[in-house]
Structure formats: C-alpha cells, structure tokens
Design a protein around this motif. Structure first.
Motif, mmCIF file in Angstrom:
data_model
loop_
_atom_site.group_PDB
_atom_site.id
_atom_site.type_symbol
_atom_site.label_atom_id
_atom_site.label_comp_id
_atom_site.label_asym_id
_atom_site.label_seq_id
_atom_site.Cartn_x
_atom_site.Cartn_y
_atom_site.Cartn_z
ATOM 1 N N SER A 190 0.032 0.099 3.615
ATOM 2 C CA SER A 190 1.028 -0.949 3.369
ATOM 3 C C SER A 190 0.682 -2.239 4.094
ATOM 4 O O SER A 190 1.140 -3.318 3.696
ATOM 5 C CB SER A 190 2.416 -0.472 3.818
ATOM 6 N N ARG A 191 -0.144 -2.152 5.115
ATOM 7 C CA ARG A 191 -0.547 -3.341 5.876
ATOM 8 C C ARG A 191 -1.563 -4.184 5.131
ATOM 9 O O ARG A 191 -1.889 -5.281 5.572
ATOM 10 C CB ARG A 191 -1.132 -2.918 7.233
ATOM 11 N N PHE A 192 -2.087 -3.697 3.996
ATOM 12 C CA PHE A 192 -3.187 -4.367 3.313
ATOM 13 C C PHE A 192 -2.829 -4.679 1.854
ATOM 14 O O PHE A 192 -3.456 -4.166 0.922
ATOM 15 C CB PHE A 192 -4.446 -3.499 3.379
ATOM 16 N N PRO A 193 -1.832 -5.545 1.624
ATOM 17 C CA PRO A 193 -1.425 -5.824 0.242
ATOM 18 C C PRO A 193 -2.497 -6.530 -0.582
ATOM 19 O O PRO A 193 -2.493 -6.413 -1.812
ATOM 20 C CB PRO A 193 -0.188 -6.718 0.414
ATOM 21 N N SER A 194 -3.424 -7.231 0.064
ATOM 22 C CA SER A 194 -4.453 -7.944 -0.694
ATOM 23 C C SER A 194 -5.594 -7.033 -1.127
ATOM 24 O O SER A 194 -6.525 -7.491 -1.800
ATOM 25 C CB SER A 194 -5.004 -9.124 0.115
ATOM 26 N N VAL A 195 -5.538 -5.755 -0.741
ATOM 27 C CA VAL A 195 -6.493 -4.764 -1.254
ATOM 28 C C VAL A 195 -5.719 -3.529 -1.735
ATOM 29 O O VAL A 195 -6.013 -2.407 -1.368
ATOM 30 C CB VAL A 195 -7.586 -4.406 -0.221
ATOM 31 N N ALA A 270 -5.141 -7.592 7.190
ATOM 32 C CA ALA A 270 -3.926 -6.876 7.595
ATOM 33 C C ALA A 270 -2.774 -7.861 7.698
ATOM 34 O O ALA A 270 -2.882 -8.921 8.312
ATOM 35 C CB ALA A 270 -4.139 -6.172 8.926
ATOM 36 N N SER A 271 -1.637 -7.523 7.075
ATOM 37 C CA SER A 271 -0.490 -8.421 7.062
ATOM 38 C C SER A 271 0.381 -8.274 8.292
ATOM 39 O O SER A 271 1.233 -9.117 8.572
ATOM 40 C CB SER A 271 0.363 -8.170 5.808
ATOM 41 N N PHE A 272 0.212 -7.191 9.052
ATOM 42 C CA PHE A 272 0.938 -7.025 10.306
ATOM 43 C C PHE A 272 0.235 -5.963 11.150
ATOM 44 O O PHE A 272 -0.653 -5.286 10.675
ATOM 45 C CB PHE A 272 2.407 -6.617 10.061
#
Length: 272
Positions: A190-195, A270-272
C-alpha cells in the motif's frame, strides 16, 4: 563526514548496479526476465505507440491507475528518458521487446533501433518488481524469486475503463502467502501506489475469472501450498491486453517480465 561519505558511496554503488544491468542488456548479454536484478531500483513496463494514439493511451492510463501507473512519457521520436536515469535508451535497454501489428504479436527482438520512428512515444509504467524488495525486507518470502522464475500473470474478468480505442481486461500478477503474511503484504505494498499499490484480490481466483493457477497467461507458474492464499496485484502487462483490442497499426511493448531498469530507487516511490 564519514557517515555522509558512506551514504554517497552507497548511492553510487546502487546507481552502478542499475547502470551495469542496463549495460549487460544493451550488449545483449541478458535477455531474460529482470526480477531480482538491481533489487533497489525501480523497474518499468513499456508501451511505445505512434503519436496519434499517445493522447488516448495517456487517458487510458489515467483512468486505470492501478494497472497503468505512469512513471514517464517521452517526447515524440526521442528514445531517451532522462527523468528515469543516465543515458537510458529505450531502443536498446530492455531485455526483450514485443512487436505488434494491428493488435497481433508478430515478433520478439532484443533491440528496436531498426524499428524506431520519429513519431513514436514511449510510456514507462510502474512494475510490481519495484515493491518486491520491500516485501523481502519485511520478511515475506517470494517463491518465484527464490526459484529464479518470472512472476505468474493472468488475464482476469475485471474490465478496465476504456479511453479511445483502448479497453480490455485487467492483467494481474500473483504471489502466494500464508494468511498473516498476506495481511502484511497488503500493508507493505500500500506504500507504493505508483507501482500498483495494494492487491486487487485475495483468495479464490475463480472470482476474478482465473480458471487454473497452473496455467498463467504470462510468466511462470509457482505452487500455492495448502496453507497459502493466492494474492493478486494489478499488473503493467494490462496495456498489452488493451493493444490486442485497440489494434493499432504498429506498437512495441516489453516482453512480460523483461523490464526497463531505471536509476530511481524503490524507496523514492514510497508514499509514507
């Protein structure tokens, strides 16, 4: 000062790993899948289309961000992708390319220099290989990596949102986990929405139109143990299914699993 130097040396070493992998690919010394290569680096799926279809395809990606998260788009006719790394040449730096004519796969080649045209636009789309290192670092085993296989990929009955001529089923990748590990895998990815981010389905593959896990549409099958659940992520091979529906006069993609390795670090996504 010493800590800063070590950090700089680490970054230099990491970037060298990506550049070395691309050098091997460009020299045609590596033509297989790229899972496990340059582990810390972002990998990308590839779609190349004539400029007159680029706008429609970009809208298709925007409407379907789970399977088609865009990392970069080139200028028409420009084979270089400077936002993704030093000296990346999209004509030579992917291990295997697929060549399509009117939606039919007609060839697989190791470079596309002879096919390049001034009107071609390259799209690089996020790949789940980029979150695999985070899964491994979280102590979650990946069977296809351990067995040095390509990840298993399947067409589903989940329809994508159309744009212009582009439409078709979502393709997913599958990794088996025990139940507790599957929950942790959801948290990690879930931390990697761009992949591709979190999974799109967990459990019974028939619910998303997959009849037989032992017969993937792309990649290599891996065994799902009795105490494991199959976990499915949206996959960047989805555009290849859309190309078979749109039937463009000419297009190029990567061969499934044979990705572009960039200089970007997975941790940067990573988004967070």
């Amino acid at each position: 000062m010493a800590r800063a130097k070590r950090r700089a040396d680490d970054v230099k070493s990491q970037f060298s790993a990506a550049q070395q992998a691309r050098a091997e690919i460009r020299a045609a010394r590596w033509s297989s899948h790229t899972s496990g290569l340059a582990d810390d680096h972002v990998q990308g799926n590839l779609v190349i289309l004539p400029q007159d279809l680029a706008g429609d395809f970009l809208r298709y990606c925007q409407r379907n961000p789970k399977p088609c998260p865009v990392l970069a788009v080139s200028e028409p006719g420009d084979p270089m992708l400077p936002t993704l790394g030093t000296d990346i040449d999209i004509r030579t730096d992917v291990p295997r390319y697929r060549v399509w004519r009117r939606g039919e796969l007609v060839d697989e080649v190791s470079d596309i220099e002879a096919l390049w045209r001034d009107d071609l636009v390259s799209f690089v789309i996020g790949c789940s290989f980029s979150f695999e290192q985070a899964l491994l670092e979280a102590g979650l085993p990946l069977r296809h990596v351990a067995q040095k296989r390509n990840v298993a990929m399947y067409r589903t009955n989940i329809e994508t949102e159309p744009a212009g001529p582009f439409h078709g089923p979502m393709v997913v990748s599958m990794r088996p986990f025990r139940a507790a590990d599957a929950i942790r895998a959801v948290q990690v990815t879930s931390r990697f929405p761009s992949v591709h981010g979190a999974p799109v389905h967990i459990g019974d593959p028939r619910q998303i139109g997959i009849a037989d896990l032992d017969r993937p549409d792309y990649g290599d099958a891996v065994e799902v143990m009795p105490d494991e659940l199959p976990v499915f992520w949206a996959c960047g091979v989805t555009p290849q299914a859309a190309i078979t529906q749109a039937k463009p006069e000419f297009s190029i993609t990567h061969a499934p699993g044979a990705m572009l390795i960039t200089d970007l670090l997975n941790a940067q996504l990573a988004s967070f």
